[in-house]
Scaffold this motif. Structure first.
Motif, PDB file in Angstrom:
ATOM      1  N   THR A  42       0.850  -1.195   0.000  1.00 37.90           N
ATOM      2  CA  THR A  42       0.000   0.000   0.000  1.00 37.90           C
ATOM      3  C   THR A  42       0.884   1.243   0.000  1.00 37.90           C
ATOM      4  O   THR A  42       1.583   1.525   0.982  1.00 37.90           O
ATOM      5  N   ASP A 142     -15.596  -3.480  -6.901  1.00 35.25           N
ATOM      6  CA  ASP A 142     -15.859  -3.635  -5.461  1.00 35.25           C
ATOM      7  C   ASP A 142     -17.333  -3.452  -5.151  1.00 35.25           C
ATOM      8  O   ASP A 142     -17.864  -2.354  -5.264  1.00 35.25           O
ATOM      9  N   GLY A 148     -13.823  -1.266   3.561  1.00 34.98           N
ATOM     10  CA  GLY A 148     -13.274  -0.029   3.004  1.00 34.98           C
ATOM     11  C   GLY A 148     -14.370   0.836   2.432  1.00 34.98           C
ATOM     12  O   GLY A 148     -15.440   0.960   3.029  1.00 34.98           O
TER      13      GLY A 148
HETATM   14  C1  LIG Z   1      -8.259  -2.663   6.714  1.00 33.93           C
HETATM   15  C2  LIG Z   1      -8.495  -2.311   5.265  1.00 33.93           C
HETATM   16  C3  LIG Z   1      -7.814  -1.253   4.710  1.00 33.93           C
HETATM   17  C4  LIG Z   1      -7.994  -0.916   3.359  1.00 33.93           C
HETATM   18  N1  LIG Z   1      -7.263   0.112   2.827  1.00 33.93           N
HETATM   19  C5  LIG Z   1      -7.368   0.384   1.494  1.00 33.93           C
HETATM   20  C6  LIG Z   1      -6.552   1.387   0.902  1.00 33.93           C
HETATM   21  O1  LIG Z   1      -5.746   2.044   1.567  1.00 33.93           O
HETATM   22  N2  LIG Z   1      -6.692   1.608  -0.441  1.00 33.93           N
HETATM   23  C7  LIG Z   1      -7.563   0.881  -1.204  1.00 33.93           C
HETATM   24  O2  LIG Z   1      -7.627   1.105  -2.421  1.00 33.93           O
HETATM   25  N3  LIG Z   1      -8.367  -0.073  -0.661  1.00 33.93           N
HETATM   26  C8  LIG Z   1      -8.280  -0.340   0.655  1.00 33.93           C
HETATM   27  N4  LIG Z   1      -9.044  -1.344   1.209  1.00 33.93           N
HETATM   28  C9  LIG Z   1      -9.972  -2.124   0.331  1.00 33.93           C
HETATM   29  C10 LIG Z   1      -9.340  -3.453  -0.116  1.00 33.93           C
HETATM   30  O3  LIG Z   1      -8.242  -3.255  -0.966  1.00 33.93           O
HETATM   31  C11 LIG Z   1     -10.365  -4.325  -0.874  1.00 33.93           C
HETATM   32  O4  LIG Z   1     -10.811  -3.643  -2.030  1.00 33.93           O
HETATM   33  C12 LIG Z   1     -11.551  -4.706  -0.012  1.00 33.93           C
HETATM   34  O5  LIG Z   1     -11.118  -5.058   1.282  1.00 33.93           O
HETATM   35  C13 LIG Z   1     -12.326  -5.867  -0.626  1.00 33.93           C
HETATM   36  O6  LIG Z   1     -13.384  -6.249   0.204  1.00 33.93           O
HETATM   37  P1  LIG Z   1     -13.289  -7.459   1.295  1.00 33.93           P
HETATM   38  O7  LIG Z   1     -12.699  -6.835   2.504  1.00 33.93           O
HETATM   39  O8  LIG Z   1     -14.708  -7.877   1.449  1.00 33.93           O
HETATM   40  O9  LIG Z   1     -12.410  -8.529   0.717  1.00 33.93           O
HETATM   41  C14 LIG Z   1      -8.911  -1.657   2.560  1.00 33.93           C
HETATM   42  C15 LIG Z   1      -9.612  -2.726   3.143  1.00 33.93           C
HETATM   43  C16 LIG Z   1      -9.419  -3.067   4.467  1.00 33.93           C
HETATM   44  C17 LIG Z   1     -10.197  -4.213   5.042  1.00 33.93           C
END
Ligand SMILES: Cc1cc2nc3c(=O)[nH]c(=O)nc-3n(C[C@H](O)[C@H](O)[C@H](O)COP(=O)(O)O)c2cc1C
Length: 322
Positions: A42, A142, A148
């Motif tokens: 990240t 998504d 997120g």
């Molecule tokens: C703790 C956490 C932090 C996240 N931070 C970011 C981020 O900084 N940038 C981003 O594009 N997506 C971020 N996401 C989204 C994830 O990349 C991903 O798209 C998402 O978690 C998919 O859904 P799921 O949690 O049901 O697998 C984050 C998700 C979580 C759970």
């Protein structure tokens, strides 16, 4: 399994680990890539271009497989040094960038000229079409379930993915609510070329976060996430806790008058305290509804092996019914 996504990124399995603030460090990215998926560092979590360069170098020491860097474009009064971060990504020869947040058009030419494949994270069909039209190589779609920022349309993946399949020519992965071999087969049936997971990858032995975070995900059910910041048009799905309850009480009380400053205590600078110190009530942190499907803390290698063998078994047994 060969799909357009495995071909595009040169990986063995169509499984991507999405960028995650204060989770996506070299340890996790390398573990996912070594297991045949595509791991992601990240970018913004690292802080400066120099620190990102250092993290990319650490990841390269841990894997010789392709991995990605996530660049999240946030509206900000003091924007991060995006050109500096991109320069380090290009100089280090990182093959894939996952973009998210705003439209990445401004930064796309530099990435494309360097031969970098770009996958843009979108929460709607119209944003996916836009990403395709500006030259992104793939899209991560998504759904409303995701941890997120699910956007403001609230369309779950059972509708969003087939709609994306109807409109897109570039390949896309299903993201949000993905956990296992069932998710992968379902995602492919709905038109995706693979899947992206966030929450599921946090509850692994390789994720460099505090054990309390992993256990919080294992202990949570599908009923335990909340949507916050809707009135700020910055909706985020988070795991419920005391801080989230406090924040939601402010949202209820202030209604449309709520300003970002009103909830600073609950959202600003809380990730290091939660992810690294394990202070679970320190604030709001992203988590998907898929927590309800997460019951263990395996290694990334075991997780990916199990996903692929479960997918194989479903395709060969349950789906051979005619
Ligand atoms: C703790 C956490 C932090 C996240 N931070 C970011 C981020 O900084 N940038 C981003 O594009 N997506 C971020 N996401 C989204 C994830 O990349 C991903 O798209 C998402 O978690 C998919 O859904 P799921 O949690 O049901 O697998 C984050 C998700 C979580 C759970």
């Amino acid at each position: 399994m060969k799909t357009k996504i495995t071909e595009l990124f040169g990986i063995e399995h169509p499984i991507i680990q999405g960028g995650m603030h204060h989770v996506g460090f070299a340890e996790l990215a390398a573990a996912v890539s070594n297991a045949g998926g595509l791991g992601t560092i990240t970018g913004l979590t690292q802080g400066t271009p120099e620190k990102l360069a250092n993290e990319i170098a650490r990841c390269k020491e841990m894997t010789d497989k392709p991995f990605a860097v996530n660049l999240t474009f946030l509206p900000s009064l003091t924007p991060p040094d995006y050109p500096g971060l991109i320069k380090e990504i290009i100089d280090a020869g990182v093959p894939v960038v996952e973009t998210a947040g705003r439209n990445p058009a401004e930064y796309l030419p530099a990435l494309k000229e360097a031969g970098i494949k770009v996958i843009h994270k979108c929460t709607s069909v119209r944003h996916s079409i836009k990403a395709q039209s500006i030259g992104c190589d793939a899209v991560s779609v998504d759904g409303f379930e995701c941890g997120g920022h699910p956007g403001e349309d609230d369309i779950p993946n059972f509708i969003l993915l087939p709609r994306a399949a109807e409109e897109l020519e570039i390949p896309f992965v299903a993201s949000g609510g993905m956990a296992d071999g069932r998710s992968l087969v379902a995602a492919m049936a709905l038109g995706a070329e693979g899947m992206n997971m966030g929450t599921r990858f946090i509850a692994t032995q390789d994720a460099p976060v505090h054990q309390n975070v992993k256990e919080a995900i294992v202990n949570a059910t599908e009923l335990d996430t909340r949507l916050i910041m809707r009135s700020l048009t910055n909706t985020e799905r988070v795991l419920n806790n005391e801080a989230v309850e406090r924040l939601m009480e402010k949202e209820k009380r202030l209604g449309d008058d709520l300003k970002f400053e009103d909830i600073l205590d609950e959202v600003a600078g809380v990730y290091p305290k939660i992810m690294h110190e394990g202070t679970m009530e320190a604030g709001a942190w992203s988590c998907g509804m898929v927590a309800g499907l997460v019951n263990d803390i395996p290694t990334v290698q075991d997780l990916i092996n199990n996903i692929m063998s479960q997918a194989d078994e479903i395709i060969k047994s349950r789906l051979q019914i005619f």
